[in-house]
Motif scaffolding. Structure first.
Motif: not given
Length: 347
Positions: A185-212
């Motif tokens: 999603h993108r909002s005026i205040k926060d810019g682009w952000y991730n919504t993760e439904l399997t874990s019910r949270m909003f992770p930063i991109d670093a989590w996706i990169m952490a997959s290796g």
């Protein structure tokens, strides 16, 4: 064999062929619908796209009345949440952000419901760790299964989220990670952000990169972490259709699969899943070619396709490593949670 027995067998065989053709025609109808959504943006409807694919696999038996009634119920619930719970957000896109939050609550929160003066507890949707890739039963990936059981995975949960967002008149962009789908999603205040439904949270991109398994070239080329537009989203559904067809008709000649993947790739050129499925289908076709010289030439061309898939940054992620990566988001929540997003803290 008597003439009567032969006639009976002929009639039975004709009926069997007619049933098989009817089942395949549902897939052709679904393809035609998806293709029309790509060619004419006014035809776009993600809900119709998803359920046409599921209905084709289910031989036309999808209970659309039940599915639509549940979606309508969630629409009503969304309106109720928006009226009763405001967010700490004051930018001019606050109405959109409020609507997104209501859909997130429907999928992820336990909510009290008042019906005819009685209080009921609305149960959220949970993650189903059973057959998350649909190896045993393709239906485990379906949104209709998710709606019926309130248990889903990284395929059905973001699909339902997007459907519900579009039902209440807002957009939601699907995005890809290795073996995974999430929401951007993108909002005026926060810019682009991730919504993760399997874990019910909003992770930063670093989590996706952490997959290796997210190469920098995969990000640059839009293989992963790209907010998909409507045409690219329908490309995902086209590959769902192709995979379902393979599951339903495992001995097919590959022509329908190639038609689906070619259309998907035309509209999302670096869609790795489509590129891989096209290459695998061609490999099966080449193996059946009896002309050895021609077969060798075709294999050389195919090798170039696999090299291209590697060059755009795709790396195969083993399923057991995917599970470890998915669980890491819960176990290391404080490390990967987007701390900026206090917009979802209700007053």
């Amino acid at each position: 064999m008597t003439k009567t027995a032969s006639l009976i067998l002929l009639i039975l065989f004709s009926k069997f062929c007619a049933i098989a053709q009817n089942k395949e025609s549902l897939f052709e109808d679904s393809y035609a619908l998806l293709n029309s959504m790509i060619e004419n943006e006014h035809n776009y409807n993600f809900k119709k796209a998803v359920f046409s694919v599921e209905n084709a696999y289910l031989d036309g038996s999808l209970d659309t009345t039940f599915v639509n009634s549940q979606i309508n119920l969630m629409h009503v619930l969304s309106n109720s949440i928006i009226k009763s719970k405001k967010l700490e957000y004051s930018e001019r896109d606050k109405d959109i952000v409020n609507k997104r939050a209501s859909i997130f609550s429907i999928l992820c929160d336990t909510l009290p419901l008042s019906i005819d003066g009685k209080i009921y507890t609305y149960q959220p949707f949970g993650y189903d760790f059973n057959d998350v890739f649909g190896h045993k039963t393709t239906e485990n990936l379906f949104v209709s299964k998710l709606i019926k059981t309130h248990k889903g995975n990284c395929h059905s949960l973001p699909y339902l989220y997007k459907i519900l967002c579009e039902e209440i008149g807002i957009e939601a962009n699907l995005a890809l990670a290795p073996n995974h789908i999430y929401i951007k999603h993108r909002s005026i205040k926060d810019g682009w952000y991730n919504t993760e439904l399997t874990s019910r949270m909003f992770p930063i991109d670093a989590w996706i990169m952490a997959s290796g398994f997210v190469h920098v070239d995969a990000i640059t080329n839009g293989v992963y972490m790209k907010a998909l537009n409507n045409k690219e989203t329908i490309a995902l559904v086209l590959v769902d259709l192709a995979n379902n067809y393979n599951s339903k008709f495992p001995d097919n000649d590959g022509s329908f699969i190639l038609k689906c993947t070619e259309t998907a790739i035309k509209n999302y050129p670096n869609f790795a899943t489509a590129l891989i499925l096209r290459a695998e289908t061609r490999y099966k076709q080449i193996e059946k070619n009896e002309d050895k010289t021609k077969r060798d030439l075709l294999f050389k061309d195919l090798q170039k396709e696999y090299e291209h898939i590697h060059q755009i940054g795709y790396r195969n992620m083993p399923e057991d490593m995917y599970f470890n990566w998915l669980v890491s988001l819960k176990e290391e929540r404080s490390k990967y949670e987007n701390k900026k997003l206090n917009t979802f803290n209700k007053n």
